[in-house]
Motif scaffolding. Sequence first.
Motif, short mmCIF file in Angstrom:
data_model
loop_
_atom_site.label_atom_id
_atom_site.label_comp_id
_atom_site.label_asym_id
_atom_site.label_seq_id
_atom_site.Cartn_x
_atom_site.Cartn_y
_atom_site.Cartn_z
N SER A 8 0.84 -1.20 0.00
CA SER A 8 0.00 0.00 0.00
C SER A 8 0.87 1.25 0.00
O SER A 8 1.89 1.30 0.71
CB SER A 8 -0.89 0.01 1.25
OG SER A 8 -1.51 1.29 1.40
N PRO A 9 0.48 2.28 -0.76
CA PRO A 9 1.23 3.53 -0.72
C PRO A 9 1.23 4.16 0.68
O PRO A 9 2.10 4.96 1.01
CB PRO A 9 0.48 4.43 -1.71
CG PRO A 9 -0.34 3.53 -2.54
CD PRO A 9 -0.60 2.30 -1.73
N SER A 10 0.30 3.76 1.51
CA SER A 10 0.20 4.29 2.88
C SER A 10 0.88 3.39 3.90
O SER A 10 0.65 3.53 5.10
CB SER A 10 -1.27 4.47 3.25
OG SER A 10 -1.90 5.36 2.37
N TRP A 11 1.70 2.45 3.45
CA TRP A 11 2.29 1.47 4.35
C TRP A 11 3.04 2.11 5.52
O TRP A 11 2.95 1.63 6.65
CB TRP A 11 3.20 0.50 3.62
CG TRP A 11 3.91 -0.41 4.57
CD1 TRP A 11 5.25 -0.49 4.78
CD2 TRP A 11 3.32 -1.32 5.49
NE1 TRP A 11 5.53 -1.42 5.75
CE2 TRP A 11 4.35 -1.95 6.21
CE3 TRP A 11 2.01 -1.69 5.78
CZ2 TRP A 11 4.13 -2.90 7.18
CZ3 TRP A 11 1.79 -2.65 6.76
CH2 TRP A 11 2.83 -3.24 7.45
N THR A 12 3.74 3.18 5.29
CA THR A 12 4.48 3.82 6.38
C THR A 12 3.54 4.20 7.51
O THR A 12 3.84 3.95 8.69
CB THR A 12 5.24 5.07 5.87
OG1 THR A 12 6.12 4.65 4.83
CG2 THR A 12 6.04 5.72 6.98
N ASP A 13 2.40 4.76 7.18
CA ASP A 13 1.42 5.12 8.21
C ASP A 13 0.72 3.88 8.77
O ASP A 13 0.51 3.78 9.98
CB ASP A 13 0.37 6.09 7.64
CG ASP A 13 0.96 7.44 7.28
OD1 ASP A 13 1.93 7.86 7.94
OD2 ASP A 13 0.46 8.05 6.32
N ILE A 14 0.38 2.97 7.90
CA ILE A 14 -0.30 1.74 8.34
C ILE A 14 0.58 0.98 9.33
O ILE A 14 0.10 0.49 10.36
CB ILE A 14 -0.65 0.84 7.13
CG1 ILE A 14 -1.71 1.51 6.26
CG2 ILE A 14 -1.11 -0.53 7.59
CD1 ILE A 14 -1.92 0.81 4.92
#
Length: 107
Positions: A31-37
């Motif tokens: 996911s492009p949001s992996w850092t936040d996830i």
Amino acid sequence: MDIGEHDSFSAAVNYLPIIISMATVNCTSKSPSWTDISTLASNYYRNITSLAVTSNRVKAELLSAIDEKIVYWIDEFILNMTNIRNLISGNSEEDRINLTELFDSAI
């Protein structure tokens, strides 16, 4: 138990969990949001994904064991996931009851 049955059962309890773990890692970490996830990852996530980091020996065993037995269990898993997805996306009280019963039956 004959050897075919043994191999099928082994695929179900030894290799399917590794495949599910790898799929979970691939699904979420791409996911492009992996850092936040990833900052929200709890012990639940760590527990299910810990199998994705298997030894090279286990990976070699898994790859050599891939045949119709593991494919059967992957198909069964997909059917179960589809059923769960349908119950979660359903808005009826019956869907909620069936989902609760499904969770209860897994205990």
